[in-house]
Design a protein around this motif. Structure first.
Motif, PDB file in Angstrom:
ATOM      1  N   VAL A   3       0.836  -1.193   0.000  1.00 54.65           N
ATOM      2  CA  VAL A   3       0.000   0.000   0.000  1.00 54.65           C
ATOM      3  C   VAL A   3       0.872   1.244   0.000  1.00 54.65           C
ATOM      4  N   LEU A   4       0.282   2.337  -0.501  1.00 57.15           N
ATOM      5  CA  LEU A   4       0.907   3.653  -0.432  1.00 57.15           C
ATOM      6  C   LEU A   4       0.167   4.461   0.619  1.00 57.15           C
ATOM      7  N   VAL A   5       0.891   4.918   1.627  1.00 57.61           N
ATOM      8  CA  VAL A   5       0.315   5.747   2.682  1.00 57.61           C
ATOM      9  C   VAL A   5       0.717   7.194   2.416  1.00 57.61           C
ATOM     10  N   VAL A   6      -0.268   8.048   2.179  1.00 59.56           N
ATOM     11  CA  VAL A   6      -0.010   9.466   1.918  1.00 59.56           C
ATOM     12  C   VAL A   6      -0.419  10.239   3.161  1.00 59.56           C
ATOM     13  N   GLU A   7       0.575  10.663   3.932  1.00 61.49           N
ATOM     14  CA  GLU A   7       0.348  11.302   5.231  1.00 61.49           C
ATOM     15  C   GLU A   7       1.494  12.273   5.488  1.00 61.49           C
ATOM     16  N   ASP A   8       1.169  13.550   5.769  1.00 60.84           N
ATOM     17  CA  ASP A   8       2.209  14.556   5.900  1.00 60.84           C
ATOM     18  C   ASP A   8       2.740  14.713   7.326  1.00 60.84           C
ATOM     19  N   GLY A  14       4.954   7.289  10.124  1.00 59.28           N
ATOM     20  CA  GLY A  14       5.845   6.222  10.562  1.00 59.28           C
ATOM     21  C   GLY A  14       5.133   5.163  11.381  1.00 59.28           C
ATOM     22  N   ALA A  15       4.209   5.594  12.241  1.00 56.28           N
ATOM     23  CA  ALA A  15       3.462   4.645  13.065  1.00 56.28           C
ATOM     24  C   ALA A  15       2.582   3.749  12.197  1.00 56.28           C
ATOM     25  N   ILE A  16       1.942   4.345  11.191  1.00 57.46           N
ATOM     26  CA  ILE A  16       1.100   3.547  10.283  1.00 57.46           C
ATOM     27  C   ILE A  16       1.957   2.551   9.512  1.00 57.46           C
ATOM     28  N   ARG A  17       3.068   3.041   8.958  1.00 54.57           N
ATOM     29  CA  ARG A  17       3.952   2.163   8.185  1.00 54.57           C
ATOM     30  C   ARG A  17       4.443   0.989   9.027  1.00 54.57           C
ATOM     31  N   ASP A  18       4.926   1.273  10.228  1.00 59.49           N
ATOM     32  CA  ASP A  18       5.457   0.215  11.081  1.00 59.49           C
ATOM     33  C   ASP A  18       4.364  -0.750  11.526  1.00 59.49           C
ATOM     34  N   GLY A  19       3.180  -0.202  11.818  1.00 60.17           N
ATOM     35  CA  GLY A  19       2.067  -1.056  12.233  1.00 60.17           C
ATOM     36  C   GLY A  19       1.614  -1.980  11.121  1.00 60.17           C
ATOM     37  N   LEU A  20       1.572  -1.474   9.899  1.00 59.35           N
ATOM     38  CA  LEU A  20       1.172  -2.311   8.768  1.00 59.35           C
ATOM     39  C   LEU A  20       2.200  -3.400   8.498  1.00 59.35           C
ATOM     40  N   ARG A  21       3.473  -3.051   8.649  1.00 54.91           N
ATOM     41  CA  ARG A  21       4.515  -4.063   8.426  1.00 54.91           C
ATOM     42  C   ARG A  21       4.388  -5.212   9.418  1.00 54.91           C
ATOM     43  N   ALA A  26       3.248  -4.513   3.223  1.00 55.27           N
ATOM     44  CA  ALA A  26       4.332  -3.606   2.851  1.00 55.27           C
ATOM     45  C   ALA A  26       3.747  -2.221   2.606  1.00 55.27           C
ATOM     46  N   ALA A  27       4.393  -1.193   3.157  1.00 53.77           N
ATOM     47  CA  ALA A  27       3.869   0.164   3.046  1.00 53.77           C
ATOM     48  C   ALA A  27       4.970   1.141   2.691  1.00 53.77           C
ATOM     49  N   ASP A  28       4.725   1.957   1.649  1.00 53.84           N
ATOM     50  CA  ASP A  28       5.573   3.086   1.323  1.00 53.84           C
ATOM     51  C   ASP A  28       4.857   4.344   1.792  1.00 53.84           C
ATOM     52  N   VAL A  29       5.619   5.381   2.105  1.00 55.72           N
ATOM     53  CA  VAL A  29       5.038   6.609   2.654  1.00 55.72           C
ATOM     54  C   VAL A  29       5.382   7.791   1.771  1.00 55.72           C
ATOM     55  N   ALA A  30       4.390   8.630   1.507  1.00 50.92           N
ATOM     56  CA  ALA A  30       4.592   9.901   0.811  1.00 50.92           C
ATOM     57  C   ALA A  30       4.069  11.005   1.714  1.00 50.92           C
ATOM     58  N   GLY A  31       4.872  12.079   1.895  1.00 51.42           N
ATOM     59  CA  GLY A  31       4.468  13.162   2.768  1.00 51.42           C
ATOM     60  C   GLY A  31       3.791  14.311   2.074  1.00 51.42           C
TER      61      GLY A  31
END
Length: 235
Positions: A3-8, A14-21, A26-31
């Motif tokens: 998934v792509l997490v778009v959160e500024d 970071g909490a969402i990314r780590d929790g999903l992992r 797998a999560a990538d983050v865009a700010g």
């Protein structure tokens, strides 16, 4: 699932990314919107998780671009905009689900699993193939009634292979869908993970190697060679 997490907000992202992992997602983050659009142009994501209020092109604009692309990628809006009118406008833009902040990470995971299930032709929540029973909600795997303990990454790889329903999945696709953007494309991680997964699933080997192509769940098709030995050689 990737998934792509778009959160500024960096801590939230970071909490969402780590929790999903931790849930084998797998999560990538865009700010910001520009980074989100760039990542969407080069990576294949299963779901986009969008905050509406982000720098650059807004989450709404990113949602419009996703819908216009025609990929059918599900969109989950994750935002503090919690009025009924906000939710209505989000769905009108093309959102498939809407979750307001503050939220419980477990609920986000459940909603992502549900969206992924609908995306994949309404497949049942528990997948059964070649004697395997794979429950993504509980993250449990059974083979012929025997519980199989898997690591998060092994489970993610098995999910991708099972979703192909006996079709061949390349190492590149496994790396794309079960790892995140930080994965080294030249790594042996896929071969090592598949080798360990074979051992966990036990005998007879159920993951077949198609030389020079990739891997598949062995459902009895005669076109692939038997599973390669787990101890060495090209996976």
């Amino acid at each position: 699932m990737r998934v792509l997490v778009v959160e500024d907000e960096p801590l939230m992202a970071g909490a969402i990314r780590d929790g999903l992992r931790l849930e084998a997602i797998a999560a990538d983050v865009a700010g910001d919107g520009d980074t989100a659009l760039e990542l969407l142009s080069v990576n294949a994501y299963d779901i986009a998780v969008l905050d509406r209020d982000i720098p650059g092109p807004s989450g709404d604009e990113v949602a419009k671009r996703i819908v216009a692309s025609g990929t059918g990628m599900p969109i989950l809006m994750l935002t503090a905009a919690d009025r009924l009118d906000d939710k209505a406008s989000g769905f009108e833009l093309g959102a498939d689900d809407y979750l307001t902040k503050p939220f419980d990470l477990r609920e986000l995971v459940l909603r992502l699993r549900a969206l992924d299930r609908r995306r994949a032709y309404n497949r049942p929540p528990v997948r059964e193939i070649a004697g395997l029973r794979i429950d993504p909600f509980r993250r449990e795997v059974y083979r012929d009634g025997r519980y199989v303990a898997l690591t998060r990454k092994q489970f993610a790889v098995l999910e991708v292979l099972a979703s192909a329903e006996g079709g061949v999945v390349s190492a590149e696709e496994l790396l794309e869908r079960a790892w995140d953007e930080n994965a080294d494309p030249f790594t042996n991680a896929v071969r090592i993970t598949v080798s360990a997964l074979r051992k966990r699933l036990g005998e007879p080997p159920i993951i077949a190697t198609v030389p020079g192509v990739g891997y598949r769940i062995d459902v009895g098709s005669p076109d692939a060679e038997p599973a390669a030995p787990s101890g060495g050689g090209r996976g």
